[in-house]
Design a protein around this motif. Structure first.
Motif, mmCIF file in Angstrom:
data_model
loop_
_atom_site.group_PDB
_atom_site.id
_atom_site.type_symbol
_atom_site.label_atom_id
_atom_site.label_comp_id
_atom_site.label_asym_id
_atom_site.label_seq_id
_atom_site.Cartn_x
_atom_site.Cartn_y
_atom_site.Cartn_z
ATOM 1 N N TYR A 1 8.326 14.849 -4.122
ATOM 2 C CA TYR A 1 8.642 14.232 -2.829
ATOM 3 C C TYR A 1 9.846 14.921 -2.199
ATOM 4 O O TYR A 1 10.946 14.930 -2.761
ATOM 5 C CB TYR A 1 8.926 12.752 -3.024
ATOM 6 C CG TYR A 1 8.862 11.925 -1.765
ATOM 7 C CD1 TYR A 1 7.644 11.509 -1.242
ATOM 8 C CD2 TYR A 1 10.022 11.526 -1.104
ATOM 9 C CE1 TYR A 1 7.571 10.725 -0.101
ATOM 10 C CE2 TYR A 1 9.963 10.747 0.045
ATOM 11 C CZ TYR A 1 8.731 10.351 0.539
ATOM 12 O OH TYR A 1 8.665 9.583 1.670
ATOM 13 N N ASP B 1 0.806 -1.230 0.000
ATOM 14 C CA ASP B 1 0.000 0.000 0.000
ATOM 15 C C ASP B 1 0.839 1.280 0.000
ATOM 16 O O ASP B 1 0.308 2.370 0.155
ATOM 17 C CB ASP B 1 -0.961 0.023 1.197
ATOM 18 C CG ASP B 1 -0.243 0.092 2.550
ATOM 19 O OD1 ASP B 1 0.996 -0.020 2.588
ATOM 20 O OD2 ASP B 1 -0.940 0.265 3.577
ATOM 21 N N TYR B 2 2.147 1.155 -0.149
ATOM 22 C CA TYR B 2 3.055 2.315 -0.094
ATOM 23 C C TYR B 2 2.947 3.041 1.236
ATOM 24 O O TYR B 2 3.243 4.224 1.332
ATOM 25 C CB TYR B 2 2.780 3.309 -1.237
ATOM 26 C CG TYR B 2 3.299 2.868 -2.568
ATOM 27 C CD1 TYR B 2 4.613 3.108 -2.945
ATOM 28 C CD2 TYR B 2 2.465 2.197 -3.462
ATOM 29 C CE1 TYR B 2 5.100 2.685 -4.169
ATOM 30 C CE2 TYR B 2 2.931 1.778 -4.697
ATOM 31 C CZ TYR B 2 4.254 2.026 -5.040
ATOM 32 O OH TYR B 2 4.731 1.608 -6.266
ATOM 33 N N LEU C 1 6.697 7.374 -6.439
ATOM 34 C CA LEU C 1 5.378 7.743 -6.962
ATOM 35 C C LEU C 1 5.391 9.143 -7.563
ATOM 36 O O LEU C 1 4.635 9.429 -8.495
ATOM 37 C CB LEU C 1 4.323 7.685 -5.851
ATOM 38 C CG LEU C 1 4.011 6.316 -5.250
ATOM 39 C CD1 LEU C 1 3.056 6.464 -4.083
ATOM 40 C CD2 LEU C 1 3.431 5.391 -6.311
ATOM 41 N N GLU D 1 0.062 11.229 -5.010
ATOM 42 C CA GLU D 1 -0.152 11.379 -6.455
ATOM 43 C C GLU D 1 -1.072 12.551 -6.782
ATOM 44 O O GLU D 1 -0.845 13.281 -7.757
ATOM 45 C CB GLU D 1 -0.712 10.077 -7.026
ATOM 46 C CG GLU D 1 0.304 8.949 -6.994
ATOM 47 C CD GLU D 1 -0.211 7.648 -7.573
ATOM 48 O OE1 GLU D 1 0.611 6.843 -8.023
ATOM 49 O OE2 GLU D 1 -1.445 7.427 -7.555
ATOM 50 N N GLY E 1 -2.389 4.281 3.652
ATOM 51 C CA GLY E 1 -1.761 4.279 2.336
ATOM 52 C C GLY E 1 -1.688 5.681 1.751
ATOM 53 O O GLY E 1 -2.675 6.181 1.217
ATOM 54 N N GLN F 1 7.447 7.052 -0.400
ATOM 55 C CA GLN F 1 6.600 7.158 -1.590
ATOM 56 C C GLN F 1 7.323 7.922 -2.708
ATOM 57 O O GLN F 1 6.702 8.390 -3.653
ATOM 58 C CB GLN F 1 5.285 7.873 -1.250
ATOM 59 C CG GLN F 1 4.377 7.129 -0.285
ATOM 60 C CD GLN F 1 4.679 7.445 1.171
ATOM 61 O OE1 GLN F 1 4.961 8.580 1.533
ATOM 62 N NE2 GLN F 1 4.624 6.435 2.024
ATOM 63 N N LYS G 1 -0.526 6.818 -0.925
ATOM 64 C CA LYS G 1 -0.392 6.865 -2.381
ATOM 65 C C LYS G 1 -1.310 7.896 -3.038
ATOM 66 O O LYS G 1 -0.875 8.697 -3.875
ATOM 67 C CB LYS G 1 -0.668 5.481 -2.974
ATOM 68 C CG LYS G 1 -0.447 5.355 -4.476
ATOM 69 C CD LYS G 1 -0.628 3.892 -4.904
ATOM 70 C CE LYS G 1 -0.264 3.693 -6.367
ATOM 71 N NZ LYS G 1 -1.249 4.282 -7.288
ATOM 72 N N GLN H 1 2.750 -1.723 4.222
ATOM 73 C CA GLN H 1 3.987 -2.029 3.510
ATOM 74 C C GLN H 1 5.207 -1.874 4.416
ATOM 75 O O GLN H 1 6.154 -2.669 4.348
ATOM 76 C CB GLN H 1 4.130 -1.120 2.280
ATOM 77 C CG GLN H 1 5.379 -1.408 1.460
ATOM 78 C CD GLN H 1 5.369 -0.695 0.126
ATOM 79 O OE1 GLN H 1 4.354 -0.647 -0.563
ATOM 80 N NE2 GLN H 1 6.501 -0.129 -0.253
#
Length: 372
Positions: free
Chosen positions: A262, A49-50, A257, A238, A232, A254, A234, A54
Motif C-alpha cells: 500500500y 467493505d473497506y 490489508l 489483496e 470495495g 486499505q 479489498k 465503509q
C-alpha cells in the motif's frame, strides 16, 4: 437500526408524517423541546467493505455521537425498487426527514420517483446527477473532488513503477470515474510522460470475480502499480499484493490489508458534506442541492504514505498537495488531448474544479489505454 430490513422494505403503512423531525434543534444541541432530526442512510453494499460503503459508515458513526440527531441505516440495498421500499420505510416507520441514499444508481428513477411524493422530506444523493432545470428542489447532489487525491496517487505511483505501466480497475465509465482515471494518469505522467494507465471496466460497483481477473490479467501484462474505482477495493488490493505489485487505495484506507504493497490512497471525509446538508435541515434553510469540495474544503484526504514510498515521491506529492490546499493547482487545463488524439481542452483554457463541464467528462486522456 431498530427494525429489521424486511419490515422496512415491505412496510405498507401510511407515510403521512413524512416531514416529522425536519425542523429540530440547532447543530450545537442548544435544544428546544423538539424531536431530533432523523437521518436515513442507505448503502448498496456492506458497511465493512473497506471501500465506498465503509467510508460513508465511518462518517455516519461520527454523526451518531452528535446531539439532536437520530440515525437509521440499512446496508446491502440494491439499485432497484428495493431502495424505494427502504426509503418509504424510513420515512413512515422512523420519521426520517432527511435521507442519504448513497449509491449512484439510487437517483434515477428511485429518488426521482419518491421526492415529489414526500415534499417535506429532503433527499441528499451522493453523485453528480441533480439538475436544477428538471429535478425536485427537495432532492440534491453531494460529492467531492477526489480526483485531486487520485492525481497525487498518480504522482506517487510514477515514482514506484518500474515497468511504467499502471492499472486502473473501474466499475462504470461515468463522469466521476473517468475524471479519476484521467487525474491519476495525468499525475503519473507529470512525473514521467512515458507512463501509461490501462483501464478496465468491470460493469458494476461490486464484481469481486471480475476485479480479481482484471488484476491478474494486468499483472500478467506487466502492470506493477494499481488503483481503482469500485465499491470495495479489498479484492484488488489483496490480489495485487499477492502478485508482488503495489497499490494506491480508494474510498477508505486499505493499508492494513497489504501494508507492504500500500503506497497511499484517495479517501473520502463525508462528514464535511453531511454537516452542510444537515445544518440546513435543522435550521430550516433551503436544501443544498449541489454540494462539492476538495482537499482544501476537507471533503477528501490522502492515506498516510506507506513504507515503500520513496522520499522523492513524498516530497513531490506534498508540494502539489500544498498547492491544492491553497486552491492554486489546476488539474485540467489546455492543451489536453484524449487518447484518440482529439483536443478536449484547448490551449489557454483552465478548468477549475467547480467548472460544470468537468461534471460531464466523457473521455479518457492521452496515456490511458482503454475505451469509454
Amino acid at each position: 437500526m431498530t427494525r429489521s430490513q424486511w419490515n422496512r422494505r415491505d412496510w405498507l403503512g401510511s407515510a403521512g408524517a413524512a416531514g416529522a423531525g425536519l425542523m429540530t434543534a440547532g447543530w450545537s444541541g442548544l435544544a428546544l423541546a423538539q424531536k431530533p432530526l432523523t437521518l436515513g442512510f442507505i448503502y448498496v453494499g456492506p458497511r465493512d467493505d473497506y471501500g465506498y460503503n465503509q467510508a460513508h459508515a465511518e462518517s455516519v458513526a461520527l454523526l451518531k455521537k452528535m446531539p439532536g440527531l437520530k440515525v437509521v441505516e440499512e446496508e446491502n440495498v440494491p439499485e432497484t425498487n428495493a431502495v424505494q421500499k427502504t426509503m418509504q420505510g424510513m420515512i413512515a416507520q422512523d420519521g426520517a426527514g432527511l435521507l442519504f441514499p448513497t449509491s449512484f444508481g439510487y437517483f434515477d428513477p428511485h429518488i426521482l420517483a419518491l421526492a415529489p411524493k414526500y415534499p417535506n422530506v429532503r433527499f441528499a444523493h451522493c453523485g453528480g446527477l441533480w439538475n436544477a432545470a428538471k429535478h425536485p428542489k427537495n432532492a440534491g447532489s453531494f460529492f467531492g473532488y477526489i480526483d485531486e487525491a487520485q492525481y497525487l496517487n498518480g504522482v506517487v505511483a510514477a515514482h514506484v513503477t518500474k515497468s511504467k505501466k499502471l492499472g486502473f480497475i473501474a466499475a462504470k465509465p461515468i463522469p466521476q470515474v473517468l475524471r479519476n482515471i484521467n487525474a491519476f494518469t495525468m499525475g503519473a505522467r507529470s512525473v514521467n510522460p512515458a507512463i501509461t494507465t490501462t483501464a478496465i471496466f468491470t460493469g458494476d460497483w461490486s464484481m469481486p470475480v471480475k476485479e480479481a481477473e482484471a488484476t491478474n490479467s494486468l499483472s500478467d501484462q506487466g502492470v506493477d502499480v494499481f488503483t481503482m474505482h469500485v465499491d470495495g477495493p479489498k479484492v484488488i488490493v489483496e490480489t495485487a499484493a499477492k502478485r508482488g505489485k503495489f497499490v494506491c487505495g480508494y474510498h477508505a484506507s486499505q493499508a492494513k490489508l497489504a501494508p507492504a504493497a500500500y503506497l497511499t490512497g484517495a479517501e473520502w471525509n463525508w462528514i464535511t458534506a453531511y454537516k452542510q446538508i444537515i445544518e440546513a435541515a435543522q435550521t430550516g434553510k433551503p436544501h443544498p442541492n449541489f454540494v462539492r469540495g476538495g482537499l482544501k474544503d476537507g471533503f477528501v484526504k490522502i492515506s498516510p504514505y506507506g513504507s515503500s514510498v520513496p522520499e522523492g515521491a513524498r516530497k513531490q506529492a506534498e508540494a502539489i498537495r500544498a498547492q491544492m490546499l491553497k486552491g492554486s493547482f489546476d488539474i485540467f487545463k489546455g492543451e489536453l488531448k484524449d487518447n484518440t488524439g482529439k483536443v478536449v481542452i484547448p490551449s489557454g483554457t483552465v478548468l477549475k474544479q467547480t467548472d460544470m463541464v468537468l461534471e460531464g467528462m466523457n473521455y479518457l486522456v492521452e496515456g490511458v489505454i482503454g475505451k469509454v
